[in-house]
Scaffold this motif. Structure first.
Motif, PDB file in Angstrom:
ATOM      1  N   GLN A  27      27.895  42.468  39.461  1.00 22.36           N
ATOM      2  CA  GLN A  27      29.705  42.723  40.047  1.00 22.36           C
ATOM      3  C   GLN A  27      30.088  41.773  40.750  1.00 22.36           C
ATOM      4  OE1 GLN A  27      28.531  46.937  42.339  1.00 22.36           O
ATOM      5  NE2 GLN A  27      29.985  47.273  41.150  1.00 22.36           N
ATOM      6  N   TYR A  79      31.343  43.308  32.285  1.00 19.25           N
ATOM      7  CA  TYR A  79      30.043  43.480  32.800  1.00 19.25           C
ATOM      8  C   TYR A  79      29.502  43.978  31.950  1.00 19.25           C
ATOM      9  CZ  TYR A  79      28.214  46.337  36.826  1.00 19.25           C
ATOM     10  OH  TYR A  79      27.470  46.508  37.361  1.00 19.25           O
ATOM     11  N   ILE A 371      37.713  45.527  43.530  1.00 19.06           N
ATOM     12  CA  ILE A 371      38.445  45.839  42.243  1.00 19.06           C
ATOM     13  C   ILE A 371      39.647  45.581  41.476  1.00 19.06           C
ATOM     14  CG2 ILE A 371      38.469  47.600  40.430  1.00 19.06           C
ATOM     15  CD1 ILE A 371      35.089  48.597  41.438  1.00 19.06           C
ATOM     16  N   ASP A 373      42.283  46.868  38.478  1.00 19.76           N
ATOM     17  CA  ASP A 373      42.324  47.318  37.293  1.00 19.76           C
ATOM     18  C   ASP A 373      43.039  47.282  35.934  1.00 19.76           C
ATOM     19  OD1 ASP A 373      40.202  49.106  37.976  1.00 19.76           O
ATOM     20  OD2 ASP A 373      42.197  50.562  38.610  1.00 19.76           O
ATOM     21  N   ASN A 379      36.961  45.014  34.050  1.00 23.11           N
ATOM     22  CA  ASN A 379      36.789  46.139  35.388  1.00 23.11           C
ATOM     23  C   ASN A 379      35.313  46.155  35.540  1.00 23.11           C
ATOM     24  OD1 ASN A 379      39.128  47.009  34.417  1.00 23.11           O
ATOM     25  ND2 ASN A 379      38.394  49.029  32.676  1.00 23.11           N
ATOM     26  N   TYR A 380      35.419  46.303  37.210  1.00 16.65           N
ATOM     27  CA  TYR A 380      33.563  47.229  37.430  1.00 16.65           C
ATOM     28  C   TYR A 380      33.493  45.232  37.693  1.00 16.65           C
ATOM     29  CZ  TYR A 380      33.468  50.565  35.310  1.00 16.65           C
ATOM     30  OH  TYR A 380      33.803  51.807  34.208  1.00 16.65           O
ATOM     31  N   LYS A 382      33.782  42.973  41.160  1.00 14.07           N
ATOM     32  CA  LYS A 382      34.152  43.260  42.390  1.00 14.07           C
ATOM     33  C   LYS A 382      34.652  41.095  43.338  1.00 14.07           C
ATOM     34  CE  LYS A 382      32.748  46.963  43.981  1.00 14.07           C
ATOM     35  NZ  LYS A 382      31.763  47.804  45.053  1.00 14.07           N
TER      36      LYS A 382
END
Lengths: 519, 92
Positions: A27, A79, A371, A373, A379-380, A382
């Protein structure tokens, strides 16, 4: 029954730890260089661009093909690749423990699982090495316990994961393995032809694809990694072998115990497997094949001696080591050697960001990183605010320039492939490599890709000169006004205007847009 | 008797190696924990506040005191160099 099940469930412990650890660390990975490769290749593949001709396949065609479909299923979320490759690596650890358990005992299988986990706990990046590792282990599993001819399919598939570097190694393994079937197991000639058929089946289909699409020349041009690496480092074949031995037989006390402690584990495994192979081959044992494969897999560290390469190659030699421990009659010796090996493996683990765990997540990152969007691809993931801001601004600027300057094409001359990825949604990408950076402090890397496509410079210059009115270029500020590298000479002044953008890893990034355009 | 002696030496050597390795592991572990904590602190928002507070108090202290001759020479020599180096910032 429940007892047996409970005991075997223990084998899942280390693979699960590895999977969840890799998934967690994934992540926080921020790498516009490696992570962008599979996703941009996938996008270009599904956009009917021709592999090898219009875009470069970095590893092997099969890897790009599988990655592309995996990414398509997950709506091109980076991811998801992390999750898949984490699973591949943890499943490989599981297979090692299962093979060990079948040829020795549950306790030794647990020890092996634990040591493999301690030496290289988490998958780093979705690299082809992890895929090859799994295929080799699947081949070993079926060869040792079933010996059907179709097991050679795994070796054939491995060739397509990394065709240039792995083909000769897999051929050697294939020849050794199939000849041992004849001499030791008295198999009939039909088995030989079946094995041959399965081994060459994927390679045959691949070459049919290449020939039908008239890609043979481009394929050969794109697959010069070994020669280019040798050129880059100015080595010959004997020298890289010499450097490998220099690396693995590094008896420097500080290096073995503190700086690169994993080297001690691999030194033990390397010496053990060489000796054991010659000792056990006389007994016509199947275990000799495992040692042979472990030693062959050292090839991937010849040009680049890295832990993850050792941990997806030579680490297979831990299976014969466990088998040897199991054959020891004196229980005290068994315990002593096992415990010492465990300690050496534990010592190879550092609890900080380094070679053994480059994706190590510091506590502050879990608090600061967030995160976002706005980007489906990310996505997902960090990242911190500055990192997100870079891509938000990039998208805004791309749209602004596209709208006001009628820009159609895009060239990325930085090392960050995420720019190419985000620009690809709006503009045409007319470069084979998805990045290209001129940096004095990374000469080897530049050299590698400069040599990779000898026509790349003229291709790039042609593209820039032809699309002057419609082209947007992103580059580091040191490439303006002149892009000078070796005999590649391109002057942007008078043709492009400069727009200051942001910085990436401390380097100022600028946009170059057509001179005629007024914002 | 001889077997017992061998057994004794074997156990001793094993113990020595094991203890040596355990010491190294513990040393590395503690070193890594400390390094970790330092990085976490330096990168945290609290450390920014903390450092700014220190720098402010130092500036306060510096503005109130008289320079010695050596300090005067030091600043004279270096501040000009820094000014020259960053002149482009003011020209841009």
């Amino acid at each position: 029954m429940i007892k047996i099940l409970n005991k075997n469930i223990l084998l899942l412990l280390f693979p699960l730890l590895s999977f969840f650890g890799s998934a967690f660390q994934g992540q926080f990975v921020y790498d516009g260089f490696h992570l962008s490769i599979p996703i941009v290749e996938a996008k270009r593949y599904f956009n009917n661009e021709i592999p090898f001709k219009e875009f470069l396949i970095h590893y092997g065609f099969l890897k790009t093909f599988i990655d592309s479909y995996l990414l398509k299923v997950s709506s091109f979320q980076i991811y998801s690749l992390f999750l898949i490759y984490s699973f591949i690596y943890s499943f490989s650890i599981f297979l090692i423990t299962v093979i060990t358990k079948k040829i020795s005992s549950l306790n030794l299988a647990l020890l092996v699982g634990c040591c493999v986990y301690l030496i290289h706990p988490y998958m780093i990046q979705p690299w082809h090495n992890y895929f090859l590792f799994l295929l080799i282990l699947l081949f070993l599993y079926f060869k040792l316990f079933y010996n059907y001819a179709f097991q050679y399919l795994f070796l054939g598939l491995g060739c397509l994961i990394s065709i240039e570097s792995f083909f000769f190694i897999s051929l050697i393994i294939f020849i050794y393995s199939i000849s041992s079937d004849f001499f030791f197991e008295k198999k009939k000639s039909l088995f030989f032809f079946q094995g041959l058929f399965y081994f060459f089946l994927p390679i045959f289909f691949f070459f049919i694809y290449i020939l039908f699409n008239n890609l043979f020349y481009d394929f050969i041009e794109s697959n010069k990694t070994v020669r280019v690496v040798l050129n880059t480092y100015e080595f010959n074949y004997l020298e890289i072998l010499y450097f490998f031995f220099l690396n693995i037989f590094n008896f420097n006390f500080k290096n073995l115990l503190i700086i690169q402690p994993y080297n001690l584990v691999f030194l033990i495994l390397f010496i053990f497997n060489i000796l054991y192979f010659f000792f056990i081959i006389k007994k016509k044992s199947k275990i000799a094949l495992i040692s042979f494969i472990a030693l062959c897999m050292c090839y991937n560290t010849f040009h680049n001696y890295k832990l993850y390469k050792l941990s997806t190659g030579l680490i297979i030699g831990i299976i014969p080591f466990a088998f040897f421990l199991n054959t020891l009659k004196d229980i005290n010796n068994k315990i002593i050697i096992s415990f010492l090996f465990f300690l050496v493996s534990l010592n190879s683990r550092n609890f900080f960001k380094d070679d053994t765990n480059p994706n190590f997540v510091f506590n502050y990152k879990t608090e600061i990183n967030i995160i976002n969007d706005k980007f489906v691809y990310f996505n997902y993931l960090k990242w911190n605010k500055e990192q997100w801001k870079l891509y938000e601004e990039f998208t805004e600027k791309i749209l602004l320039l596209k709208k006001n300057c009628n820009i159609e094409a895009f060239n990325n001359l930085t090392s960050n492939g995420f720019f190419t990825l985000l620009a690809y949604d709006h503009l045409k990408i007319n470069q084979k490599l998805l990045w290209f950076e001129i940096l004095n402090y990374e000469p080897n890397l530049n050299n590698l890709f400069y040599n990779f496509l000898k026509n790349y410079d003229s291709y790039l210059i042609d593209n820039i000169n032809k699309n002057l009115d419609r082209l947007l270029v992103i580059t580091t500020s040191n490439n303006y006004p002149d892009l000078n590298y070796k005999d590649l000479n391109l002057n942007f002044a008078g043709k492009f205007k400069v727009m200051k953008f942001s910085s990436y890893y401390g380097r100022n990034i600028i946009f170059l847009y057509p001179e005629k355009c007024n914002l | 008797m001889r077997i017992k002696k061998i057994e004794f030496y074997r156990k001793t050597i094993f113990l020595l190696i094991a203890i040596f390795l355990i010491i190294i592991i513990l040393f590395k572990l503690s070193k890594d924990i400390i390094k970790n904590e330092i990085v976490n602190f330096l990168k945290s928002p609290i450390s920014n506040e903390f450092l700014i507070e220190i720098i402010n108090s130092k500036i306060d202290y510096l503005s109130d005191r008289n320079f010695t001759e050596t300090e005067r020479e030091f600043y004279k020599k270096n501040i000009f160099k820094i000014k020259e180096k960053f002149e482009f910032l003011f020209n841009d």
